[in-house]
Design an enzyme around this catalytic site. Structure first.
Site, PDB file in Angstrom:
ATOM      1  N   ASP A 195       0.865  -1.184   0.000  1.00 36.00           N
ATOM      2  CA  ASP A 195       0.000   0.000   0.000  1.00 36.00           C
ATOM      3  C   ASP A 195       0.900   1.231   0.000  1.00 36.00           C
ATOM      4  O   ASP A 195       1.579   1.514   0.986  1.00 36.00           O
ATOM      5  CB  ASP A 195      -0.887  -0.037   1.249  1.00 36.00           C
ATOM      6  N   ASP A 206      -3.862   7.079  -3.841  1.00 33.63           N
ATOM      7  CA  ASP A 206      -3.778   6.007  -2.846  1.00 33.63           C
ATOM      8  C   ASP A 206      -4.246   4.708  -3.503  1.00 33.63           C
ATOM      9  O   ASP A 206      -5.390   4.608  -3.933  1.00 33.63           O
ATOM     10  CB  ASP A 206      -4.679   6.377  -1.660  1.00 33.63           C
ATOM     11  N   HIS A 275     -11.990   5.938   2.265  1.00 31.95           N
ATOM     12  CA  HIS A 275     -12.097   7.307   2.770  1.00 31.95           C
ATOM     13  C   HIS A 275     -12.020   8.322   1.634  1.00 31.95           C
ATOM     14  O   HIS A 275     -11.466   8.048   0.565  1.00 31.95           O
ATOM     15  CB  HIS A 275     -10.953   7.581   3.756  1.00 31.95           C
ATOM     16  N   HIS A 283      -6.973  11.294   4.901  1.00 30.97           N
ATOM     17  CA  HIS A 283      -8.331  10.969   5.355  1.00 30.97           C
ATOM     18  C   HIS A 283      -9.140  12.257   5.364  1.00 30.97           C
ATOM     19  O   HIS A 283      -9.074  13.051   6.303  1.00 30.97           O
ATOM     20  CB  HIS A 283      -8.295  10.308   6.733  1.00 30.97           C
ATOM     21  N   GLU A 308     -11.084   1.150  -0.664  1.00 32.40           N
ATOM     22  CA  GLU A 308     -10.187   0.049  -0.268  1.00 32.40           C
ATOM     23  C   GLU A 308     -10.963  -0.964   0.543  1.00 32.40           C
ATOM     24  O   GLU A 308     -11.811  -0.611   1.367  1.00 32.40           O
ATOM     25  CB  GLU A 308      -8.964   0.555   0.500  1.00 32.40           C
ATOM     26  N   GLU A 403      -7.108  -1.676  -3.438  1.00 31.82           N
ATOM     27  CA  GLU A 403      -7.563  -0.285  -3.291  1.00 31.82           C
ATOM     28  C   GLU A 403      -7.374   0.486  -4.590  1.00 31.82           C
ATOM     29  O   GLU A 403      -6.366   0.331  -5.280  1.00 31.82           O
ATOM     30  CB  GLU A 403      -6.765   0.384  -2.167  1.00 31.82           C
TER      31      GLU A 403
END
Length: 422
Positions: A195, A206, A275, A283, A308, A403
């Site tokens: 990740d 992300d 998120h 976040h 994710e 994700e």
């Protein structure tokens, strides 16, 4: 390019005129020379300058994207039409017109996120090919982070690593990256979550994937990948987050995995979530839970989210476990007088090097900080910095993660991190 013509033996003949076209094909061109005295056409060759070679990516990837994309236009991600009540957006001439004429800031935002996404695709392509059992976790993360820094052309808080590279193994689902001196080595039977993030001007990309080196947990990986793709597919403007979590859970928990002759259900990890993402803030305030819930919050036009999902063969819940490596300065941290001089100094270093982007202890080492643990713990205790310990399910279980980052454009949903691999 000037082409010399032949001299005429007839003194009454005029100098021939020339008509030479450059087709820029990199080969010798034929020039047609017309003798104005006779009307006859003669052909001569002119030499072509060699074309410049296009830059190509190195192995391992270390060539900055500005050399690969000199026009600063980066590939779009996968485009998905909106569903249900928002189908009209995809074909709306008004929305298309407004998006085309969107202010410069919005178009720049799109390009920044796409640039980060292209870095992620190229770096992870190399990582997925080269990560093998027997490698140390330090070597794995440093290879990824060196590639990220090179391709995004790291420049302070303008561009760089989005957050520490997570390489959580087996029952550990998230937030593990090795601290200095960690000697952990990847093993043949491990389930590895990779990740990592990239940011350009605070716009964070992300994305994550899972690797295994035997086929025992193929169904676990299939379940989690399918759940992520379900979340991506069902997400959209005006979608309620609680309902989205239900779609993810339903997909995930339709799978089973056989381990040692025993059939185990794949469980959604209920206390982990996707998120929204905000500027310099991984976040962004909205959570995409992986279970059906009563959250009536809606996704909105212009937002972007990390979808994710985490699956487990264990109890489906994680707890803090192990030595902490991940930290981030809290976005709205209180301004508290600090008694420790070392804490004041460390906070200045954090502000300068990371701002509100997540960091790890290795990054503090890289920034030249030493003997900082007391000061770091003090900043955590004062509510200025948040610590993020490793998150683990029960020992003996296996966890997996996938994700993607999605952008909710006015006319279409763009899966900016999509690649040929996942």
């Amino acid at each position: 390019m000037t082409v010399a013509t032949e001299e005429s033996n007839d003194l009454n003949k005029k100098e021939p005129s020339q008509n030479i076209e450059d087709d820029d094909d990199g080969e010798d061109d034929v020039a047609e020379v017309v003798d104005s005295g006779t009307g006859d056409a003669k052909k001569k060759k002119k030499k072509k300058k060699p074309k410049k070679k296009k830059a190509t990516q190195s192995d391992p990837p270390r060539v900055g994207l500005s050399k690969l994309f000199p026009n600063n236009i980066y590939p779009e991600g996968e485009l998905q039409p909106y569903k249900d009540d928002n189908v009209w957006r995809t074909t709306s001439e008004e929305k298309r017109y407004l998006e085309k004429l969107a202010n410069e800031d919005l178009q720049t935002t799109y390009q920044n996120i796409r640039r980060a996404a292209e870095v992620h695709r190229q770096v992870r392509a190399h990582a997925r090919k080269h990560i093998k059992p027997g490698m140390s976790m330090i070597d794995i993360v440093e290879n990824i982070e060196n590639g990220t820094r090179s391709l995004v052309e790291e420049n302070g808080l303008e561009s760089g690593v989005g957050f520490p590279t997570g390489v959580s193994i087996n029952n550990c689902a998230a937030h593990y990256t090795p601290n200095a001196g960690d000697t952990t080595v990847l093993k043949e039977g491990d389930v590895l979550k990779v990740d990592f993030g990239v940011h350009v001007k605070g716009r964070i990309l992300d994305s994550a994937f899972t690797l295994t080196f035997d086929h025992t947990y193929d169904k676990l990986i299939e379940a989690v990948k399918d759940a992520t793709n379900t979340g991506v597919r069902e997400a959209g403007i005006d979608v309620r987050l609680g309902e989205l979590g239900g779609y993810i859970q339903e997909t995930m928990e339709a799978y089973e995995v056989e381990v040692g002759g025993k059939v185990l259900p794949v469980k959604t990890i209920q206390n982990l979530s996707g998120h929204s993402i905000a500027l310099y803030n991984i976040h962004g305030g909205k959570s995409v839970m992986q279970i059906k819930n009563d959250d009536l919050t809606k996704m909105e036009e212009g937002e972007y989210f990390a979808i994710e999902t985490f699956g487990s063969t264990g109890r489906g819940r994680v707890v803090d476990s192990g030595e902490c490596s991940h930290y981030a300065k809290i976005v709205d941290a209180p301004k508290i007088p600090l008694r420790l001089a070392s804490a004041k100094s460390l906070l200045k270093s954090i502000d300068k090097n990371f701002g509100t982007l997540p960091f790890c202890r290795r990054y503090l080492d890289r920034a030249g900080e030493t003997k900082y643990l007391l000061a770091l713990n003090h900043l955590v205790q004062q509510g200025i910095v948040q610590d993020y310990p490793p998150l683990c399910d029960q020992f003996g279980s296996m966890t997996a993660q996938f994700e993607h980052t999605i952008l909710l454009r006015p006319t279409v949903k763009e899966v900016v991190s999509r690649g040929d691999d996942y």
